[in-house]
Scaffold this active site. Structure first.
Site, short mmCIF file in Angstrom:
data_model
loop_
_atom_site.label_atom_id
_atom_site.label_comp_id
_atom_site.label_asym_id
_atom_site.label_seq_id
_atom_site.Cartn_x
_atom_site.Cartn_y
_atom_site.Cartn_z
N PHE A 431 59.10 59.36 31.46
CA PHE A 431 58.44 60.13 30.38
C PHE A 431 58.08 61.56 30.82
O PHE A 431 58.28 61.93 31.97
CB PHE A 431 57.25 59.36 29.79
CG PHE A 431 56.04 59.17 30.66
CD1 PHE A 431 55.98 59.69 31.93
CD2 PHE A 431 54.95 58.47 30.17
CE1 PHE A 431 54.85 59.53 32.70
CE2 PHE A 431 53.82 58.30 30.95
CZ PHE A 431 53.77 58.83 32.21
N GLU A 432 57.59 62.31 29.90
CA GLU A 432 57.31 63.74 30.07
C GLU A 432 58.55 64.50 30.55
O GLU A 432 58.46 65.41 31.37
CB GLU A 432 56.17 63.92 31.08
CG GLU A 432 54.92 63.22 30.62
CD GLU A 432 53.67 64.00 30.92
OE1 GLU A 432 53.77 65.21 31.13
OE2 GLU A 432 52.60 63.39 30.92
N GLY A 433 59.69 64.13 30.04
CA GLY A 433 60.96 64.73 30.48
C GLY A 433 61.50 63.89 31.62
O GLY A 433 60.85 63.79 32.65
#
Lengths: 627, 426
Positions: A431-433
């Site tokens: 997550f978060e890229g």
């Protein structure tokens, strides 16, 4: 009771000192409060590396916080730690896939829902450094950490960094107290990182007073119970030539606006206690005042939110590994096999060394980055933050796995928390890229910067300008003859402690040759380097390790200089890490050379292509026969 | 040794050709067979060389021996024809073999019998049956033809029988039948370890397995019987896109209409991939699309025909390159703002002149290639590709294969007709 009052008073006093500072970091509008050093937003450290230089001033000395801030954070951390130790039952949260209301209210009382919201809006108003410090504690439970991060690292960040005063005063107080929970709604069924496939649409009503929002979002953390959503949707925008275009706009949507429904919570591998669900918007009326930034400017808002939320993963992962080290060291010190303690076996010792080293590096990187971000003038640390995220998420996954391995079969059992840590930490890489995407970001941002600066020289070379070639040749000859690379880290006006000189030299050599390699790659590939993902991955990896080396050198130098406890251990860790990273970097740089025998990219691509062409494993079974 | 070297040479010549053909034309299915044929011709040369001395020694006898089998062949042919009166299948064929085997312990005339049997095998449909070949080899008397001393070994021992054995293997080769261990055991029992048939067997076993998978796009031995299934299989084969989806627009059926006449409804099976749909959606309605065909597709011995929906390539002046949207990727830039490109030294692409062709939007198969049927296909396609509703569709059909068969060749070999899509939709 008395103690609490006193601590409250000291806290308030301490805050007076750094309030302005914390605000400048977060609020562009209030920047003038600081009154000095109004430099333009610039990406400080990472970009210079691409030119083969080290910007000493950015990373040395290691950022510090004032004594007041330290005291303040100490007072904040203690109750939070106590709460997590005593009142949070992570096993139950994981089993029941929900955070009990009592725990939630405890978190709200501690003010953990408004860590970075300025005090005037009822938050704790903490700086990035202090946010990172709290992250170390909240990471004791993955589900809670993700719930908190989804709320404040992305959910309300839009209001915080791009919202106007009216929006802030309207929404932030309730968000800070935790009365309202925020969620960040970007991902859609057909879109991960691709803005073109966002289908949600907001249409302006005829009286131009509100937007009508329609669409579905998936995998929204806190989506099931959030009250305030930051939603990205397409809107029609008329551009300067009068052409109508679809552009993305960010909205603050309250559940109370109506037409907002949530799907059932998703069942996940890890962070099971955090709520993830679909969110549907059906003819939701959003007043025009609730647009974040300007209409059609949602893309920038989304990018800024995503870029600003990543740095804290370093300290959170380090906190987790530090706890794992304690737990496994206890086991290794008591369990006996063949009449020897587990800790006496070399293979077990290696694992502890790895974990300590990883935690040390992550910590150093995380607090260096947080310190850089806390400097006045809104420095753009997005590349550094991305590097911290990539390094720490991969390190965390590896260390949790090693910790589980130390316990052997026991680690695999649900009676012990290791398997939960393993499951929880897997999400960090996603997550978060995803780390793949962030590597592209890290490499391309630097390449873009270096490419522009080197453009003149490269173009002259391509034209076949002899004098440029002569210049390069002379430089090369000089380098090979004198073989002294000095970027000023050590020596008379050096910034690194003499006991780390060797490591500093290694770092300088890596940086120098990295600059040369980038130069060569730009000459070779030009703008088509964007399609060479395997090359970019190596560039990113080298840069991450250079940054990590810088961080540990800076931190260890400071520790020795001011005489921190056990700084000799830090020096040991720093030197070991630098030596290893140096060799890895050299190997990667060799791979990046033209026609390098160490580089197998062509074959790797070919294997993948043949498999993807048929969408199956290609080889015949080893037991197959032809006659 | 000589022969292997020869084989090796030809292999290097022939193989690339085969591979290229195999890759270019997916309908090529007879790769191994072509090679077998070639291999067999090689063996012929060798066999002739071997048997020459025999003929030279006694030319009159050789002439006799050449004529004689013909006569006897006729008599053994009769044996098979009598059996064929019953029915031509594996059971009767092997019955004939059994009868011959049990008739005479000396197996008199077995060479002639085997030649006759080999000739009759395709008729009985057993030409690809390994068990029958083994049974046929079993007709040879055992151990009689094995050389017992070095002189026999030096010269061609029982050449006629050996040649007959080789002939059996040759026929197996031509039909792509791989010998098994039983064959080998039989050959050793009959001719000995270093005889010509055993050499032939070894060569077969050397090359056959190596070329078993030479065709990267194999056609199954048994093609589907149902025409719709066959069409489905063929379309997948030509489309070569795993995302492509087959749609059956119309199932074959026959029904009586009000007048009591039999009305046959042809099947229409089409294929289209999401990529094709995407490209078609971007087609400009002012330019026509073409329905063309029929084009042949060979699947082993079966030929099927397909039709394509395509358009002409856009003229260069009408091409618009879509710029990369800078606000597309939330995480990293999709394009670098640099004004220099890849260096020539790192441009590893070959310099290829590409002839641009128009896009193919969809393909279909039907058993009647008339315009009405194909118009039904197009209207079926409209459901997922609404753009076809406002695009002129031009039918450019060659006289279909069915028309040729039924001898109703139209006077115009090429029918061209412009049909407005809207009209078709009704």
């Amino acid at each position: 009771m008395m103690a609490m009052v006193i601590s409250g008073v000291t806290r308030a006093c301490a805050r007076m000192h750094f309030r302005a500072r914390a605000l400048t970091v977060q609020v562009l509008g209030l920047q003038s409060l600081r009154g000095f050093r109004t430099q333009s937003p610039s990406l400080a450290f990472a970009k210079d590396i691409f030119l083969g230089k080290i910007n000493k001033a950015e990373a040395f000395p290691y950022p510090e916080i004032s004594n007041e801030e330290l005291e303040e954070i100490g007072q904040l951390v203690a109750p939070v730690e106590k709460f997590f130790m005593e009142d949070v039952d992570s096993r139950k949260i994981d089993l029941e896939a929900t955070i009990p209301p009592k725990t939630m209210s405890g978190l709200k009382e501690l003010g953990l829902f408004g860590i970075q919201i300025p005090e005037e809006y009822g938050g704790l108003g903490l700086s990035n450094t202090m946010y990172a410090r709290l992250g170390e504690i909240t990471s004791m439970d993955g589900s809670i950490a993700v719930t908190l991060a989804a709320h404040q690292a992305i959910g309300l960040k839009g209001i915080l960094i791009a919202g106007n005063d009216e929006q802030k005063s309207r929404y932030l107080p309730k968000l800070a107290s935790g009365e309202h929970i925020a969620a960040f709604c970007l991902t859609e069924p057909g879109s991960g990182s691709d803005a073109a496939s966002i289908q949600s649409r907001a249409t302006l009503s005829e009286d131009k007073k509100y937007f009508v929002l329609n669409g579905s979002k998936i995998w929204i953390s806190n989506g099931g119970f959030a009250d305030i959503f930051t939603v990205f949707a397409r809107t029609e925008v008329v551009d300067t030539d009068g052409k109508k275009m679809d552009k993305i706009t960010a909205f603050i949507v309250e559940r109370a606006f109506g037409g907002v429904t949530s799907g059932k919570p998703e069942d996940k591998l890890g962070i099971r206690g955090s709520n993830t669900s679909e969110v549907h918007f059906e003819n939701t009326r959003v007043p025009v005042e609730n647009v974040i930034g300007e209409v059609g400017g949602g893309f920038k808002v989304a990018m800024n939110i995503l870029n600003s939320g990543r740095f804290s993963m370093g300290s959170a992962s380090a906190g987790m590994i530090k706890r794992l080290i304690e737990m496994t060291a206890e086991y290794a010190g008591t369990r006996k096999q063949f009449g020897k303690k587990l800790g006496e076996f070399g293979l077990i010792q290696e694992k502890f060394a790895t974990m300590a080293q990883q935690a040390f590096v992550m910590e150093s990187m995380a607090y260096l980055t947080a310190g850089m971000m806390d400097r006045p003038g809104m420095p753009d640390c997005s590349v550094e933050a991305a590097m911290v995220k990539v390094f720490s998420s991969e390190g965390a996954w590896m260390c949790v796995s090693e910790a589980l391995q130390i316990l052997g079969g026991l680690g695999y059992m649900k009676d012990y928390p290791y398997e939960r840590y393993l499951r929880d930490s897997r999400i960090l890489l996603i997550f978060e890229g995803t780390n793949e995407i962030l590597r592209m970001y890290i490499a391309l941002t630097g390449i873009q910067y270096a490419g522009k600066i080197l453009a003149g020289k490269i173009k002259e070379m391509k034209k076949g300008n002899l004098s440029v070639f002569m210049e390069i040749f002379r430089e090369k000859l000089q380098n090979s003859l004198s073989k002294k690379i000095d970027l000023g880290l050590s020596g008379p006006d050096g910034v690194v402690h003499p006991s780390l000189t060797d490591s500093a030299k290694k770092l300088e050599e890596n940086v120098f040759y990295f600059g040369k390699t980038v130069d060569g790659l730009l000459y070779r590939f030009g703008k088509s380097i964007i399609d060479e993902q395997l090359v970019l991955k190596r560039i990113a990896d080298v840069l991450i390790h250079i940054y990590a080396m810088t961080a540990v050198l800076s931190r260890a130098s400071r520790s020795i200089t001011i005489g921190l406890r056990d700084h000799d251990h830090e020096v040991l860790l720093a030197n070991t890490f630098c030596a290893q990273a140096y060799f890895q970097n050299n190997y990667r740089l060799v791979q990046l050379e033209k026609n390098s025998p160490e580089n197998h990219d062509a074959s790797i691509k070919k294997i993948a292509q043949q498999i993807l062409e048929r969408r199956t494993y290609v080889c015949s079974h080893p037991l197959d026969r032809t006659f | 040794m000589n022969a292997t070297r020869f084989l090796f040479h030809t292999r290097s010549l022939r193989l690339p050709l085969l591979c290229v053909a195999g890759l270019r034309n997916k309908s090529l299915s007879s790769g191994p067979i072509a090679l077998h044929r070639f291999l067999s011709s090689d063996h012929c040369t060798r066999r002739c060389l071997c048997s020459k001395p025999v003929f030279r020694r006694d030319p009159s006898q050789s002439e006799e021996s050449q004529n004689k089998p013909d006569k006897t062949l006729i008599s053994y042919d009769n044996l098979f024809e009598r059996a064929a009166l019953d029915s031509k299948n594996k059971a009767t064929f092997s019955h004939v073999l059994d009868v011959f085997k049990n008739k005479d312990i000396r197996r008199r005339g077995h060479v002639e019998f085997i030649y006759a049997a080999l000739k009759k095998m395709p008729e009985f449909g057993v030409e690809q049956d390994l068990a029958i070949y083994n049974k046929l080899l079993d007709v040879f008397p055992k151990e009689v033809f094995i050389p017992r001393n070095f002189i026999q070994r030096m010269f061609n021992h029982y050449p006629r029988q050996q040649e007959c054995g080789v002939q059996i293997l040759e026929q197996m080769e031509n039909y792509g039948v791989l010998p098994n261990v039983e064959t080998k055991v039989l050959l050793i029992q009959i001719f000995g370890k270093k005889s010509h048939p055993i050499r032939k067997y070894q060569r077969l076993m050397y090359w056959f397995p190596r070329f078993k998978h030479v065709n990267p796009y194999p056609v199954p031995r048994e093609l589907p019987q149902d025409p719709v299934d066959l069409a489905r299989f063929s379309l997948h084969r030509i489309a070569a896109d795993l995302n492509a989806k087959v749609t059956v627009y119309q199932m074959p059926s026959s029904d009586h209409n009000e007048d009591g006449n039999l009305v046959c409804q042809p099947y229409i099976v089409g294929i289209q991939s999401p990529d094709q749909r995407e490209v078609l959606a971007k087609h400009r309605p002012n330019r026509p699309v073409f329905v063309e065909g029929p084009f042949p597709l060979w699947l082993k011995r079966t030929c099927v025909y397909y039709y394509v929906l395509r358009a002409d390539p856009l003229p260069p002046e009408e091409k618009v390159e879509e710029p990369v949207d800078p606000e597309r990727n939330f995480f990293y830039p999709l394009e670098l703002e640099l004004d220099y490109d890849r260096d020539l030294g790192d441009d590893e692409d070959f310099d290829v002149d590409e002839v641009e062709e128009g896009p193919v939007y969809a393909m279909c198969m039907t058993d009647s290639g008339d315009r009405d049927t194909l118009a039904k296909w197009i209207s079926g396609l409209q459901e997922t590709n609404p753009i076809l509703g406002c695009t002129p569709t031009v039918f450019r059909l060659d006289s279909g294969p069915s028309e040729v068969q039924s001898c109703t060749v139209s006077d115009h070999p090429e029918i061209e007709d412009v049909l407005q899509g809207q009209k078709m939709a009704q």
